[in-house]
Motif scaffolding. Structure first.
Motif, PDB file in Angstrom:
ATOM      1  N   ALA A 122      43.038  49.240  28.251  1.00 15.62           N
ATOM      2  CA  ALA A 122      43.892  48.189  28.795  1.00 15.62           C
ATOM      3  C   ALA A 122      43.687  47.951  30.286  1.00 15.62           C
ATOM      4  O   ALA A 122      43.258  48.833  31.026  1.00 15.62           O
ATOM      5  CB  ALA A 122      45.352  48.542  28.542  1.00 15.62           C
ATOM      6  N   VAL A 123      44.042  46.747  30.687  1.00 13.67           N
ATOM      7  CA  VAL A 123      44.126  46.345  32.083  1.00 13.67           C
ATOM      8  C   VAL A 123      45.534  45.806  32.286  1.00 13.67           C
ATOM      9  O   VAL A 123      46.089  45.151  31.409  1.00 13.67           O
ATOM     10  CB  VAL A 123      43.088  45.245  32.406  1.00 13.67           C
ATOM     11  CG1 VAL A 123      43.328  44.644  33.770  1.00 13.67           C
ATOM     12  CG2 VAL A 123      41.683  45.790  32.305  1.00 13.67           C
ATOM     13  N   VAL A 124      46.120  46.088  33.444  1.00 14.19           N
ATOM     14  CA  VAL A 124      47.439  45.559  33.781  1.00 14.19           C
ATOM     15  C   VAL A 124      47.268  44.541  34.900  1.00 14.19           C
ATOM     16  O   VAL A 124      46.577  44.809  35.885  1.00 14.19           O
ATOM     17  CB  VAL A 124      48.398  46.678  34.239  1.00 14.19           C
ATOM     18  CG1 VAL A 124      49.740  46.099  34.678  1.00 14.19           C
ATOM     19  CG2 VAL A 124      48.581  47.719  33.155  1.00 14.19           C
ATOM     20  N   ALA A 125      47.897  43.399  34.737  1.00 23.06           N
ATOM     21  CA  ALA A 125      47.973  42.407  35.809  1.00 23.06           C
ATOM     22  C   ALA A 125      49.451  42.261  36.155  1.00 23.06           C
ATOM     23  O   ALA A 125      50.252  41.840  35.314  1.00 23.06           O
ATOM     24  CB  ALA A 125      47.378  41.077  35.371  1.00 23.06           C
ATOM     25  N   ALA A 126      49.810  42.646  37.385  1.00 19.42           N
ATOM     26  CA  ALA A 126      51.192  42.535  37.853  1.00 19.42           C
ATOM     27  C   ALA A 126      51.282  41.336  38.787  1.00 19.42           C
ATOM     28  O   ALA A 126      50.605  41.297  39.818  1.00 19.42           O
ATOM     29  CB  ALA A 126      51.617  43.819  38.563  1.00 19.42           C
ATOM     30  N   PHE A 127      52.103  40.370  38.404  1.00 20.07           N
ATOM     31  CA  PHE A 127      52.244  39.122  39.159  1.00 20.07           C
ATOM     32  C   PHE A 127      53.483  39.186  40.035  1.00 20.07           C
ATOM     33  O   PHE A 127      54.580  39.479  39.549  1.00 20.07           O
ATOM     34  CB  PHE A 127      52.370  37.936  38.195  1.00 20.07           C
ATOM     35  CG  PHE A 127      51.133  37.702  37.382  1.00 20.07           C
ATOM     36  CD1 PHE A 127      50.195  36.764  37.778  1.00 20.07           C
ATOM     37  CD2 PHE A 127      50.901  38.420  36.218  1.00 20.07           C
ATOM     38  CE1 PHE A 127      49.051  36.544  37.031  1.00 20.07           C
ATOM     39  CE2 PHE A 127      49.750  38.206  35.467  1.00 20.07           C
ATOM     40  CZ  PHE A 127      48.824  37.267  35.880  1.00 20.07           C
ATOM     41  N   ARG A 128      53.315  38.906  41.309  1.00 22.77           N
ATOM     42  CA  ARG A 128      54.434  38.891  42.254  1.00 22.77           C
ATOM     43  C   ARG A 128      55.278  37.653  41.976  1.00 22.77           C
ATOM     44  O   ARG A 128      54.759  36.534  41.967  1.00 22.77           O
ATOM     45  CB  ARG A 128      53.890  38.851  43.677  1.00 22.77           C
ATOM     46  CG  ARG A 128      54.925  38.897  44.729  1.00 22.77           C
ATOM     47  CD  ARG A 128      55.392  40.301  44.882  1.00 22.77           C
ATOM     48  NE  ARG A 128      56.096  40.403  46.155  1.00 22.77           N
ATOM     49  CZ  ARG A 128      56.748  41.464  46.500  1.00 22.77           C
ATOM     50  NH1 ARG A 128      56.746  42.511  45.727  1.00 22.77           N
ATOM     51  NH2 ARG A 128      57.373  41.503  47.627  1.00 22.77           N
ATOM     52  N   THR A 129      56.584  37.850  41.746  1.00 20.11           N
ATOM     53  CA  THR A 129      57.449  36.730  41.395  1.00 20.11           C
ATOM     54  C   THR A 129      58.466  36.400  42.475  1.00 20.11           C
ATOM     55  O   THR A 129      59.278  35.511  42.298  1.00 20.11           O
ATOM     56  CB  THR A 129      58.206  37.017  40.089  1.00 20.11           C
ATOM     57  OG1 THR A 129      59.008  38.193  40.278  1.00 20.11           O
ATOM     58  CG2 THR A 129      57.254  37.200  38.928  1.00 20.11           C
ATOM     59  N   GLY A 130      58.452  37.094  43.545  1.00 20.85           N
ATOM     60  CA  GLY A 130      59.412  36.868  44.624  1.00 20.85           C
ATOM     61  C   GLY A 130      59.360  38.036  45.574  1.00 20.85           C
ATOM     62  O   GLY A 130      58.403  38.809  45.584  1.00 20.85           O
ATOM     63  N   ARG A 131      60.385  38.176  46.369  1.00 21.02           N
ATOM     64  CA  ARG A 131      60.381  39.251  47.372  1.00 21.02           C
ATOM     65  C   ARG A 131      60.287  40.649  46.759  1.00 21.02           C
ATOM     66  O   ARG A 131      59.613  41.507  47.269  1.00 21.02           O
ATOM     67  CB  ARG A 131      61.622  39.170  48.234  1.00 21.02           C
ATOM     68  CG  ARG A 131      61.594  38.011  49.172  1.00 21.02           C
ATOM     69  CD  ARG A 131      62.810  38.024  50.051  1.00 21.02           C
ATOM     70  NE  ARG A 131      62.816  36.804  50.821  1.00 21.02           N
ATOM     71  CZ  ARG A 131      63.078  36.768  52.099  1.00 21.02           C
ATOM     72  NH1 ARG A 131      63.381  37.872  52.734  1.00 21.02           N
ATOM     73  NH2 ARG A 131      63.057  35.634  52.736  1.00 21.02           N
ATOM     74  N   ALA A 132      60.979  40.868  45.673  1.00 20.61           N
ATOM     75  CA  ALA A 132      60.997  42.212  45.097  1.00 20.61           C
ATOM     76  C   ALA A 132      60.580  42.255  43.641  1.00 20.61           C
ATOM     77  O   ALA A 132      60.607  43.309  43.025  1.00 20.61           O
ATOM     78  CB  ALA A 132      62.394  42.816  45.240  1.00 20.61           C
TER      79      ALA A 132
END
Length: 141
Positions: free
Chosen positions: A39-49
């Motif tokens: 697997a690969v994880v892609a974490a997308f920033r959705t705001g400040r936290a």
């Protein structure tokens, strides 16, 4: 099963695409962990936290760099308009998003994962007994 686990991280900026609006840059952290070598994880920033994580097959990312790949919630394909870009389409019950990303950045990240775990050798990193222990309740006896 190997015990010398490695986690790779790489940051990128994907462009969130929407009809009739300019692209919006989104910070993305790509992760690869030998504890889940497929697997690969892609974490997308959705705001400040906030972060939203998507987990998908490393092979899907590799295949999507070359041709249309994926049938489910994650689909990846080369951009027709820009040969140096890849389109990543994410679908969930809560919505749909289309991102454009640098094919070279993704290829470089994949190459780093291959330096750690060669394609076809993922099974050497999986501890089946440990995985079964977490899946099967201990009170079956």
């Amino acid at each position: 099963m190997r015990n010398d686990h490695v986690t790779l991280r790489s940051t990128a900026v994907f462009d969130l695409l929407a009809p009739r609006t300019p692209a919006v840059p989104v910070k993305v952290e790509l992760r690869y962990d030998t504890r889940d070598p497929y697997a690969v994880v892609a974490a997308f920033r959705t705001g400040r936290a906030g972060w939203v994580e998507w987990v998908y097959a490393r092979d899907l990312l590799a295949d999507g760099l070359l041709a249309d790949a994926g049938d489910g919630d994650v689909r990846i394909r080369p951009s027709v308009e820009d040969p140096e870009s890849v389109l990543i389409e994410l679908n969930s019950p809560s919505g749909h998003a289309m991102f454009e990303a640098s094919a070279q950045e993704l290829a470089d990240f994949l190459d780093r994962t291959y330096d750690v775990v060669l394609p076809g050798n993922e099974h050497l990193w999986v501890d089946v007994d440990d995985a079964l222990t977490h899946l099967i309740p201990n009170d079956l006896t």
